[in-house]
Design a protein around this motif. Sequence first.
Motif, PDB file in Angstrom:
ATOM      1  N   PHE A 311       0.844  -1.207   0.000  1.00  0.00           N
ATOM      2  CA  PHE A 311       0.000   0.000   0.000  1.00  0.00           C
ATOM      3  C   PHE A 311       0.874   1.249   0.000  1.00  0.00           C
ATOM      4  CE2 PHE A 311      -3.596  -2.640   0.725  1.00  0.00           C
ATOM      5  CZ  PHE A 311      -4.747  -1.866   0.617  1.00  0.00           C
ATOM      6  N   ASP A 312       1.857   1.277   0.885  1.00  0.00           N
ATOM      7  CA  ASP A 312       2.728   2.460   1.019  1.00  0.00           C
ATOM      8  C   ASP A 312       3.483   2.755  -0.270  1.00  0.00           C
ATOM      9  OD1 ASP A 312       1.882   2.652   3.639  1.00  0.00           O
ATOM     10  OD2 ASP A 312       3.654   1.663   4.478  1.00  0.00           O
ATOM     11  N   ASP A 313       4.037   1.716  -0.883  1.00  0.00           N
ATOM     12  CA  ASP A 313       4.810   1.910  -2.113  1.00  0.00           C
ATOM     13  C   ASP A 313       3.932   2.392  -3.256  1.00  0.00           C
ATOM     14  OD1 ASP A 313       7.043   1.136  -0.746  1.00  0.00           O
ATOM     15  OD2 ASP A 313       7.230  -0.838  -1.700  1.00  0.00           O
ATOM     16  N   THR A 314       2.695   1.919  -3.295  1.00  0.00           N
ATOM     17  CA  THR A 314       1.760   2.372  -4.333  1.00  0.00           C
ATOM     18  C   THR A 314       1.414   3.837  -4.139  1.00  0.00           C
ATOM     19  OG1 THR A 314       0.795   0.153  -4.456  1.00  0.00           O
ATOM     20  CG2 THR A 314      -0.470   1.950  -5.440  1.00  0.00           C
ATOM     21  N   MET A 315       1.124   4.215  -2.903  1.00  0.00           N
ATOM     22  CA  MET A 315       0.717   5.591  -2.613  1.00  0.00           C
ATOM     23  C   MET A 315       1.847   6.586  -2.820  1.00  0.00           C
ATOM     24  SD  MET A 315      -1.898   5.176   0.644  1.00  0.00           S
ATOM     25  CE  MET A 315      -0.802   4.184   1.658  1.00  0.00           C
ATOM     26  N   SER A 316       3.098   6.122  -2.722  1.00  0.00           N
ATOM     27  CA  SER A 316       4.241   7.020  -2.929  1.00  0.00           C
ATOM     28  C   SER A 316       4.763   6.970  -4.371  1.00  0.00           C
ATOM     29  CB  SER A 316       5.369   6.653  -1.964  1.00  0.00           C
ATOM     30  OG  SER A 316       5.816   5.331  -2.179  1.00  0.00           O
ATOM     31  N   ASN A 317       4.008   6.296  -5.256  1.00  0.00           N
ATOM     32  CA  ASN A 317       4.351   6.204  -6.686  1.00  0.00           C
ATOM     33  C   ASN A 317       5.686   5.510  -6.951  1.00  0.00           C
ATOM     34  OD1 ASN A 317       2.032   7.400  -7.745  1.00  0.00           O
ATOM     35  ND2 ASN A 317       2.851   9.471  -7.492  1.00  0.00           N
ATOM     36  N   LYS A 318       6.095   4.636  -6.042  1.00  0.00           N
ATOM     37  CA  LYS A 318       7.322   3.881  -6.275  1.00  0.00           C
ATOM     38  C   LYS A 318       7.117   2.799  -7.328  1.00  0.00           C
ATOM     39  CE  LYS A 318       9.491   4.485  -1.734  1.00  0.00           C
ATOM     40  NZ  LYS A 318       9.983   3.780  -0.517  1.00  0.00           N
ATOM     41  N   ILE A 319       5.877   2.347  -7.463  1.00  0.00           N
ATOM     42  CA  ILE A 319       5.556   1.281  -8.408  1.00  0.00           C
ATOM     43  C   ILE A 319       4.262   1.626  -9.134  1.00  0.00           C
ATOM     44  CG2 ILE A 319       6.722  -0.575  -7.142  1.00  0.00           C
ATOM     45  CD1 ILE A 319       4.027  -1.264  -5.914  1.00  0.00           C
ATOM     46  N   LEU A 320       4.010   0.931 -10.246  1.00  0.00           N
ATOM     47  CA  LEU A 320       2.780   1.154 -11.008  1.00  0.00           C
ATOM     48  C   LEU A 320       1.587   0.486 -10.356  1.00  0.00           C
ATOM     49  CD1 LEU A 320       3.812   0.725 -14.761  1.00  0.00           C
ATOM     50  CD2 LEU A 320       2.702   2.721 -13.736  1.00  0.00           C
ATOM     51  N   LYS A 321       1.755  -0.802 -10.005  1.00  0.00           N
ATOM     52  CA  LYS A 321       0.633  -1.564  -9.478  1.00  0.00           C
ATOM     53  C   LYS A 321       1.162  -2.743  -8.665  1.00  0.00           C
ATOM     54  CE  LYS A 321      -3.692  -3.895 -10.865  1.00  0.00           C
ATOM     55  NZ  LYS A 321      -4.520  -3.223  -9.873  1.00  0.00           N
ATOM     56  N   VAL A 322       0.327  -3.206  -7.731  1.00  0.00           N
ATOM     57  CA  VAL A 322       0.692  -4.310  -6.843  1.00  0.00           C
ATOM     58  C   VAL A 322      -0.107  -5.554  -7.169  1.00  0.00           C
ATOM     59  CG1 VAL A 322       0.396  -5.153  -4.461  1.00  0.00           C
ATOM     60  CG2 VAL A 322       1.507  -2.959  -4.877  1.00  0.00           C
ATOM     61  N   TYR A 323       0.582  -6.693  -7.114  1.00  0.00           N
ATOM     62  CA  TYR A 323      -0.078  -7.999  -7.097  1.00  0.00           C
ATOM     63  C   TYR A 323       0.330  -8.689  -5.805  1.00  0.00           C
ATOM     64  CZ  TYR A 323      -1.326 -12.807  -8.451  1.00  0.00           C
ATOM     65  OH  TYR A 323      -1.864 -14.065  -8.498  1.00  0.00           O
ATOM     66  N   ILE A 324      -0.646  -8.978  -4.973  1.00  0.00           N
ATOM     67  CA  ILE A 324      -0.389  -9.643  -3.704  1.00  0.00           C
ATOM     68  C   ILE A 324      -0.443 -11.147  -3.924  1.00  0.00           C
ATOM     69  CG2 ILE A 324      -1.158 -10.050  -1.331  1.00  0.00           C
ATOM     70  CD1 ILE A 324      -0.022  -7.272  -1.734  1.00  0.00           C
ATOM     71  N   LYS A 325       0.702 -11.822  -3.769  1.00  0.00           N
ATOM     72  CA  LYS A 325       0.769 -13.277  -3.862  1.00  0.00           C
ATOM     73  C   LYS A 325       0.283 -13.835  -2.529  1.00  0.00           C
ATOM     74  CE  LYS A 325       2.060 -17.191  -5.807  1.00  0.00           C
ATOM     75  NZ  LYS A 325       1.362 -17.720  -6.984  1.00  0.00           N
ATOM     76  N   VAL A 326      -0.847 -14.547  -2.574  1.00  0.00           N
ATOM     77  CA  VAL A 326      -1.467 -15.026  -1.342  1.00  0.00           C
ATOM     78  C   VAL A 326      -1.077 -16.463  -1.052  1.00  0.00           C
ATOM     79  CG1 VAL A 326      -3.655 -15.378  -0.138  1.00  0.00           C
ATOM     80  CG2 VAL A 326      -3.375 -13.404  -1.650  1.00  0.00           C
ATOM     81  N   ASN A 327      -1.279 -17.348  -2.024  1.00  0.00           N
ATOM     82  CA  ASN A 327      -0.934 -18.758  -1.849  1.00  0.00           C
ATOM     83  C   ASN A 327       0.021 -19.212  -2.949  1.00  0.00           C
ATOM     84  OD1 ASN A 327      -2.576 -20.002   0.434  1.00  0.00           O
ATOM     85  ND2 ASN A 327      -4.180 -18.948  -0.692  1.00  0.00           N
TER      86      ASN A 327
END
Length: 327
Positions: A311-327
């Motif tokens: 969340f933090d990295d997305t909000m600070s524009n460090k990355i374009l988008k996040v994919y959360i690997k769950v399993n």
Amino acid sequence: MLKAVVKNNKIEIEETKTITLDNKKGAIVKVLGCGLCGSDIVKFVHKTAKDGTVLGHEIVALIKEINSDTSFKSGDIIVTSHHIPCGNCVYCKHGNVSMCKHFKETNIIPGGFSEYVFLSEEHLKNVAHIKPDNLTEIEASFYEPLGCIVRAVKRASLLMGDNVLVLGLGSIGILASQAFKAYGADVTGCDLIEERINFLKSTGINALNINELNDDYKADCVFMASGADKAIETALKYVRNGGKILVFSSTPLEQTAYPNNEIYYRELTIMGSYSPSPQDLKESLELLKSRKVKVNNISTEYRLKDIQKAFDDTMSNKILKVYIKVN
């Protein structure tokens, strides 16, 4: 079962009893991964998500247990959306499916940032599909957000060859630029971040710094993927008389409204677009499968335990988008 919940203005990992089907129609799915949507960020930042809420809806999942009249079976890897329109209300009949009361009430339970999720029979029948073999899990996770874009493109009702200016080249702007091109538009994307401009160029679409755009340029449609303070001003500057501004972003609440006289005298059409219909989602999957919209290298993968950093990295524009690997 582990899940990421909103709690005390943070995203925390909690453990709870694993959900079961208990003779209900539907399926229990093991979430392989889930994309982080801009709407998740908005709910978190503006505190509209209550403590205990599990965010996330852009899931790729493995069916573990199923009781369904559909052809899905245990072991299938699927993509799904989280809302289903009723198809019969005044909103659905007018094509405003995301305003449908039933649409707003349906959801995956408890949310995508969880090890397991319950999908209703209605989800399985209307918005779930087998993941295409030629798509990775991360690529398939764009099924729902691209569906939202497909709906927006169709709502714009453009002619072949119309000029579209996409403002803001985050993940949504990159998806929208490719989708408009796939539906026959002549697209230019703009941003202030050089890396994002270059990313869109790598897809074969014209992209430049907004400050480099010719003042004489006029678009038949301006797609607002940016919620920056000057986005409305920029959209008004570059839309042609009689053109359209398609809003696909939240802007600061204190921001002034669109000038009435500009809309009136220039015959502008200002429209919003939010969530997709089942048909939009089907078209989204075909665009991904055919590679008419390429989504590789957009998302950065994080583990569920690192979701707050995501969340933090997305909000600070460090990355374009996040994919959360769950399993």
